[in-house]
Design an enzyme around this catalytic site. Structure first.
Site, PDB file in Angstrom:
ATOM      1  N   HIS A   1     -18.291 -26.314  -1.034  1.00  0.00           N
ATOM      2  CA  HIS A   1     -17.121 -25.449  -1.255  1.00  0.00           C
ATOM      3  C   HIS A   1     -17.141 -24.341  -0.218  1.00  0.00           C
ATOM      4  O   HIS A   1     -18.173 -23.704   0.007  1.00  0.00           O
ATOM      5  CB  HIS A   1     -17.156 -24.822  -2.653  1.00  0.00           C
ATOM      6  CG  HIS A   1     -16.025 -23.857  -2.858  1.00  0.00           C
ATOM      7  ND1 HIS A   1     -14.752 -24.266  -3.197  1.00  0.00           N
ATOM      8  CD2 HIS A   1     -15.955 -22.511  -2.709  1.00  0.00           C
ATOM      9  CE1 HIS A   1     -13.967 -23.217  -3.266  1.00  0.00           C
ATOM     10  NE2 HIS A   1     -14.667 -22.130  -2.971  1.00  0.00           N
TER      11      HIS A   1
ATOM     12  N   ASP B   1      -8.178 -21.438 -15.378  1.00  0.00           N
ATOM     13  CA  ASP B   1      -8.218 -20.864 -14.028  1.00  0.00           C
ATOM     14  C   ASP B   1      -6.816 -20.794 -13.430  1.00  0.00           C
ATOM     15  O   ASP B   1      -6.459 -19.810 -12.780  1.00  0.00           O
ATOM     16  CB  ASP B   1      -9.132 -21.683 -13.112  1.00  0.00           C
ATOM     17  CG  ASP B   1      -9.148 -21.086 -11.714  1.00  0.00           C
ATOM     18  OD1 ASP B   1      -9.580 -19.921 -11.598  1.00  0.00           O
ATOM     19  OD2 ASP B   1      -8.684 -21.735 -10.760  1.00  0.00           O
TER      20      ASP B   1
ATOM     21  N   ARG C   1      -4.130 -12.848 -11.803  1.00  0.00           N
ATOM     22  CA  ARG C   1      -4.926 -11.998 -10.906  1.00  0.00           C
ATOM     23  C   ARG C   1      -4.178 -11.747  -9.603  1.00  0.00           C
ATOM     24  O   ARG C   1      -4.232 -10.652  -9.037  1.00  0.00           O
ATOM     25  CB  ARG C   1      -6.273 -12.675 -10.609  1.00  0.00           C
ATOM     26  CG  ARG C   1      -7.226 -12.664 -11.802  1.00  0.00           C
ATOM     27  CD  ARG C   1      -8.380 -13.632 -11.571  1.00  0.00           C
ATOM     28  NE  ARG C   1      -9.108 -13.342 -10.356  1.00  0.00           N
ATOM     29  CZ  ARG C   1      -9.790 -14.259  -9.652  1.00  0.00           C
ATOM     30  NH1 ARG C   1      -9.850 -15.505 -10.051  1.00  0.00           N
ATOM     31  NH2 ARG C   1     -10.427 -13.906  -8.556  1.00  0.00           N
TER      32      ARG C   1
ATOM     33  N   SER D   1     -14.037 -18.746 -11.347  1.00  0.00           N
ATOM     34  CA  SER D   1     -12.910 -19.556 -10.884  1.00  0.00           C
ATOM     35  C   SER D   1     -13.417 -20.738 -10.043  1.00  0.00           C
ATOM     36  O   SER D   1     -13.052 -21.892 -10.261  1.00  0.00           O
ATOM     37  CB  SER D   1     -11.974 -18.658 -10.070  1.00  0.00           C
ATOM     38  OG  SER D   1     -11.048 -19.398  -9.349  1.00  0.00           O
TER      39      SER D   1
ATOM     40  N   LYS E   1     -14.121 -25.005 -11.502  1.00  0.00           N
ATOM     41  CA  LYS E   1     -13.425 -26.138 -10.877  1.00  0.00           C
ATOM     42  C   LYS E   1     -14.421 -27.133 -10.293  1.00  0.00           C
ATOM     43  O   LYS E   1     -14.234 -28.337 -10.363  1.00  0.00           O
ATOM     44  CB  LYS E   1     -12.461 -25.629  -9.797  1.00  0.00           C
ATOM     45  CG  LYS E   1     -11.234 -24.970 -10.403  1.00  0.00           C
ATOM     46  CD  LYS E   1     -10.289 -24.400  -9.366  1.00  0.00           C
ATOM     47  CE  LYS E   1     -10.836 -23.186  -8.701  1.00  0.00           C
ATOM     48  NZ  LYS E   1      -9.918 -22.324  -7.995  1.00  0.00           N
TER      49      LYS E   1
HETATM   50  N1  URA Z   1     -10.926 -19.167  -4.640  1.00  0.00           N
HETATM   51  C1  URA Z   1     -10.879 -19.590  -5.918  1.00  0.00           C
HETATM   52  O1  URA Z   1     -10.870 -20.793  -6.198  1.00  0.00           O
HETATM   53  N2  URA Z   1     -10.831 -18.655  -6.881  1.00  0.00           N
HETATM   54  C2  URA Z   1     -10.859 -17.332  -6.637  1.00  0.00           C
HETATM   55  O2  URA Z   1     -10.842 -16.556  -7.559  1.00  0.00           O
HETATM   56  C3  URA Z   1     -10.903 -16.916  -5.299  1.00  0.00           C
HETATM   57  C4  URA Z   1     -10.942 -17.860  -4.310  1.00  0.00           C
END
Ligand code: URA
Length: 444
Positions: free
Chosen positions: A82, A161, A168, A183, A187
């Protein structure tokens, strides 16, 4: 339990229990707790932070809000990467086939471009026919067969999320380390991976400008990931300048395919893609370590170079295009010519050296070109982008060709060109090369 008591507790800096966090998030997803209360809570978290235990509990509660990919029994260690996002950051398209060619399974669930940063799904969508919304069954089948698959989140993947991020985004609470951690990791756990290499970026074009903030985020991700049972490593990497020789959707796919050419791992030079390939090798080497295929980064790199010379990763790249609905013949015929007709060139304005091409400024200019978007519902152009002919450290004379630029339309191109010119900084002396990988961070 009442939402207002949970908000007040966080406002006063008290540690919330798993039950309180679960009450708030489940109520939000179910629609029984309104946006304004969750916004107030997110702002309290922004200022008060969360303990490691709270962050892990929030991540689990968010993960349990939706469906999880079942990749059990498909064979091969499941390892993903990621990145916190950047400009010209396209390592996923190189490292997924490379890691797969070495026996890993990469279940890659990615996102779209937003603001100045690019998105893997938009790049893949530029390949005609390529499908980035696979069903869970298709995702599983393609990961098992080709070693990797690339898909977007469905509406059932971590709905908490999706809802919380949207809130947010409009309440000034994106830049909270525990909220970012929950977050990202909810995922990644939902896609079914067992191990994760994090590319946490710092610098002009990164989410975190300061390396110290990027390190705090990396440590939070590592501690929470490990608490959730993920094998996890982070690299802190430089995002002051765009990575590689291209920024754009199809342009970046094309650059990755070019980087998988076996001839480049003999005597031919990688040219302006050298930094992109260097980062891809460093990340893949860590993926191999987490998957128990390499004992050290050096061994991982050696395995990667051997695989690249064999041509297997390039073949897997093409096989994945076909598995996800594209046509390899059509893709190959588009290389080098799938460009917008609205084209311009950028020339050096000074004699000396290119000191830096500012990733943030270039990324923002890219939104006008049609590479990226300001709002999640805006379209992007597959054929827009920038090709660099020179990068930082190159000597230049006034009038030398620096970049070719393609815009989605004439107006977008006209508006972007001066912004791109402003992204180029010059110096009289040759600048020192910037370090690409600053630090590796492991758990414990
Ligand atoms: N990327 C994400 O997936 N979530 C966040 O909160 C910030 C960046």
């Amino acid at each position: 339990m009442r939402a207002v008591d949970i908000i007040v507790a966080k406002r006063e800096g008290r540690e919330l229990s798993r039950e309180e966090i679960s009450f708030l998030i489940s109520g939000f997803v179910a629609g029984s707790i309104p946006d304004y209360q969750v916004s107030a809570w997110a702002m309290a978290v922004f200022f008060r932070g969360m303990s490691p235990g709270e962050t892990a509990a929030l991540t689990e509660v968010m993960l349990n809000s939706g469906e999880r990919m079942d990749l059990s029994g498909i064979g091969g260690p499941l390892v993903d990467k990621h990145s916190t996002g950047g400009v010209g950051d396209k390592t996923s398209l190189i490292l997924a086939p490379l890691a797969a060619s070495l026996g890993l399974r990469d279940p890659m669930m990615s996102g779209r471009a937003l603001g100045h940063t690019g998105g893997t799904l938009d790049k893949l969508d530029s390949i005609p026919g390529y499908r980035t919304s696979l069903s869970p069954a298709e995702f599983r089948e393609i990961v098992a067969r080709d070693g990797f698959a690339m898909t977007g989140q469905t509406k059932d993947t971590v709905p908490a999320d999706r809802l919380l991020y949207a809130l947010r985004d409009v309440t000034g609470t994106v830049e909270s380390i525990p909220l970012i951690t929950a977050s990202i990791l909810s995922k990644k756990k939902a896609e079914g991976t067992e191990a994760l290499v994090l590319d946490v970026k710092y610098g002009a074009g990164a989410f975190m400008k300061d390396p110290a903030d990027a390190e705090k985020l990396a440590r939070s991700l590592i501690n929470t990931g490990a608490a959730l049972g993920l094998k996890i490593i982070a690299l802190l990497t430089n995002m002051n300048q765009p990575l590689g020789s291209m920024v754009g959707n199809f342009l970046e796919v094309e650059e990755c395919y070019a980087c998988l050419d076996p001839a480049l791992y003999g005597d031919a030079a990688l040219g302006l893609s050298a930094d992109l390939m260097e980062l891809s090798l460093e990340l893949t080497a860590r993926m191999l370590m987490l998957g128990d295929k390499a004992g050290s980064p050096e061994e991982g790199r050696r395995l990667c170079l051997e695989a690249l010379k064999s041509g297997r990763p390039r073949e897997l790249f093409l096989r994945n295009i076909e598995s996800q609905g594209g046509d390899r013949g059509r893709f190959l015929a588009m290389l080098g010519n799938y460009r917008s007709p609205h084209r311009s060139e950028i020339f050096a304005r000074e004699d000396g050296y290119i000191f830096r091409i500012d990733a943030w400024k270039l990324g923002h200019a890219g939104i006008g070109l049609g590479v990226g978007r300001n709002r999640s519902e805006d379209p992007v152009s597959p054929q827009a982008g920038v090709q660099f002919h020179k990068k930082a450290g190159a000597p230049v004379r006034r009038g030398d060709l620096l970049m070719t630029v393609w815009g989605k339309d004439r107006e977008g191109l006209k508006a972007a060109v001066p912004l791109i010119e402003q992204a180029v900084e010059y110096s009289a002396a040759k600048p020192l090369p910037e370090q690409l990988v600053m630090k590796e961070i492991r758990h414990g």
